[in-house]
Design an enzyme around this catalytic site. Structure first.
Site, PDB file in Angstrom:
ATOM      1  N   PRO A  91     -54.800  85.390 -10.302  1.00 55.78           N
ATOM      2  CA  PRO A  91     -54.942  85.154  -8.864  1.00 55.78           C
ATOM      3  C   PRO A  91     -53.929  84.132  -8.333  1.00 55.78           C
ATOM      4  CG  PRO A  91     -57.065  84.983 -10.006  1.00 55.78           C
ATOM      5  CD  PRO A  91     -56.006  85.032 -11.051  1.00 55.78           C
ATOM      6  N   GLU A 118     -61.374  81.848 -20.165  1.00 55.06           N
ATOM      7  CA  GLU A 118     -61.189  81.043 -18.948  1.00 55.06           C
ATOM      8  C   GLU A 118     -59.736  81.037 -18.496  1.00 55.06           C
ATOM      9  OE1 GLU A 118     -63.671  79.479 -17.029  1.00 55.06           O
ATOM     10  OE2 GLU A 118     -64.795  80.842 -18.337  1.00 55.06           O
ATOM     11  N   ARG A 156     -47.222 107.006 -10.862  1.00 52.33           N
ATOM     12  CA  ARG A 156     -47.326 108.054  -9.834  1.00 52.33           C
ATOM     13  C   ARG A 156     -46.072 108.147  -8.984  1.00 52.33           C
ATOM     14  NH1 ARG A 156     -48.625 106.445  -4.959  1.00 52.33           N
ATOM     15  NH2 ARG A 156     -49.827 108.253  -4.289  1.00 52.33           N
ATOM     16  N   ASP A 171     -47.950 108.292   1.479  1.00 48.90           N
ATOM     17  CA  ASP A 171     -48.681 107.069   1.153  1.00 48.90           C
ATOM     18  C   ASP A 171     -48.704 106.083   2.309  1.00 48.90           C
ATOM     19  OD1 ASP A 171     -48.946 107.988  -1.400  1.00 48.90           O
ATOM     20  OD2 ASP A 171     -47.596 106.520  -2.311  1.00 48.90           O
TER      21      ASP A 171
HETATM   22  C1  9WO Z   1     -57.735  82.965 -13.393  1.00 45.75           C
HETATM   23  C2  9WO Z   1     -57.762  82.080 -12.354  1.00 45.75           C
HETATM   24  C3  9WO Z   1     -58.697  81.810 -11.332  1.00 45.75           C
HETATM   25  C4  9WO Z   1     -58.397  80.818 -10.393  1.00 45.75           C
HETATM   26  C5  9WO Z   1     -57.212  80.124 -10.472  1.00 45.75           C
HETATM   27  C6  9WO Z   1     -56.291  80.407 -11.493  1.00 45.75           C
HETATM   28  C7  9WO Z   1     -56.573  81.387 -12.405  1.00 45.75           C
HETATM   29  N1  9WO Z   1     -55.851  81.833 -13.450  1.00 45.75           N
HETATM   30  C8  9WO Z   1     -56.526  82.778 -14.035  1.00 45.75           C
HETATM   31  C9  9WO Z   1     -56.043  83.495 -15.194  1.00 45.75           C
HETATM   32  O1  9WO Z   1     -54.894  83.438 -15.574  1.00 45.75           O
HETATM   33  N2  9WO Z   1     -56.970  84.227 -15.777  1.00 45.75           N
HETATM   34  C10 9WO Z   1     -56.756  85.060 -16.934  1.00 45.75           C
HETATM   35  C11 9WO Z   1     -56.734  86.482 -16.481  1.00 45.75           C
HETATM   36  C12 9WO Z   1     -57.915  84.888 -17.862  1.00 45.75           C
HETATM   37  C13 9WO Z   1     -59.224  85.170 -17.156  1.00 45.75           C
HETATM   38  C14 9WO Z   1     -59.184  86.523 -16.517  1.00 45.75           C
HETATM   39  N3  9WO Z   1     -57.971  86.771 -15.799  1.00 45.75           N
HETATM   40  C15 9WO Z   1     -57.932  87.204 -14.523  1.00 45.75           C
HETATM   41  C16 9WO Z   1     -56.880  87.816 -13.863  1.00 45.75           C
HETATM   42  N4  9WO Z   1     -58.958  87.138 -13.691  1.00 45.75           N
HETATM   43  N5  9WO Z   1     -58.594  87.636 -12.510  1.00 45.75           N
HETATM   44  C17 9WO Z   1     -57.334  88.070 -12.590  1.00 45.75           C
HETATM   45  C18 9WO Z   1     -56.632  88.682 -11.510  1.00 45.75           C
HETATM   46  C19 9WO Z   1     -55.347  89.145 -11.678  1.00 45.75           C
HETATM   47  C20 9WO Z   1     -54.695  89.724 -10.600  1.00 45.75           C
HETATM   48  N6  9WO Z   1     -55.291  89.841  -9.410  1.00 45.75           N
HETATM   49  C21 9WO Z   1     -56.542  89.393  -9.230  1.00 45.75           C
HETATM   50  C22 9WO Z   1     -57.241  88.805 -10.269  1.00 45.75           C
END
Ligand code: 9WO
Length: 250
Positions: A91, A118, A156, A171
């Protein structure tokens, strides 16, 4: 192009790679996907890939070393590894948009790193990740679904992947359609649960159908994404007829 995916859950990708219109792109190697598990590069009997966070707090953190060893193996297997993008889905990343997907679809591929737990030891991110990509302001339990989303969006767009060659010309966000949202779609029956298909679509008049679709695109975009209307207008993409359609609904 080739994508190497680093994931603790490679099995999640198998049904995805074997389904839908994109299956042939993966099966033929037009979009080659190679899966790598950092656990295979972890040391010791327990093959640890995670450890407790320095400073305390809940959950576990992915260790830098197994990820780096896994990434090095993936880069070595690609041969010329200098300049290969290393993408991390988080994120914190830059938002992925249509133009970004088009650029990735025209490139040589990348290594996609899927985080779990985490998060990932920041030193791996600082030293090895070249691109951090976000799909939106929400948190998942892993980066695998965003990685699949990128692969799907890229696959795609490859020549011949969509059955109907014209189908991605329609699209939402395609600049050829001035970056407007897509219009609604209907199929049989003509009346369903008392609701009829809009009359212009049944008229058989191509010009009338195209005008109706354009008006729908304009009105839906004005309602949901006025920023996209502003962009189209400022690029000189809206005709007098377009402005008339917008004035009607607004
Ligand atoms: C999660 C996170 C949350 C708040 C601020 C910083 C952050 N970094 C991460 C992160 O690198 N998380 C890793 C990947 C491990 C936990 C699960 N991950 C993840 C990726 N959760 N959500 C995403 C993600 C990726 C792309 N778009 C939206 C959410």
């Amino acid at each position: 192009m080739r994508f190497d995916v680093i994931t603790l859950f490679p099995e999640l990708f198998k049904p995805f790679l074997e389904s839908g219109v994109t299956r042939r792109a993966y099966a033929s190697g037009q979009v080659e996907v190679v899966l790598w598990n950092p656990r295979d590069f972890a040391e010791g009997n327990y093959r640890r890939v995670d450890d407790r966070p320095f400073g305390g707090g809940p959950g576990m953190v992915m260790m830098a070393e197994p990820l780096a060893a896994c990434l090095d193996a993936a880069l070595a297997a690609r041969g010329r590894s200098a300049g290969v993008p290393v993408m991390l889905f988080s994120p914190v990343g830059e938002a992925l948009r249509h133009e970004g997907v088009v650029a990735w679809a025209a490139g040589e591929g990348a290594v996609l790193v899927c985080g779990r737990y985490e998060g990932i030891d920041q030193r791996f991110i600082d030293q090895r990740v070249t691109h951090q990509i976000s799909l939106g302001d929400f948190v998942l339990s892993g980066g695998e679904i965003p990685a699949m989303a990128l692969l799907d969006a890229v696959a795609r767009l490859q020549p011949g992947v969509l059955g109907d060659q014209g189908s991605h010309a329609q699209d939402s966000f395609n600049p050829a359609l001035d970056g407007l949202l897509d219009c609604p779609h209907y199929t049989r029956p003509e009346v369903w649960q008392g609701e009829a298909v809009p009359a212009p679509l049944l008229s058989g008049h191509h010009a009338q159908i195209e005008r109706w679709r354009r008006d729908q695109r304009l009105q839906i975009t004005a309602e949901r994404r006025p920023d996209l209307i502003d962009a189209a207008r400022s690029h000189g993409r809206l005709s007098r007829a377009d402005e008339t359609a917008l004035a009607k609904k607004l």
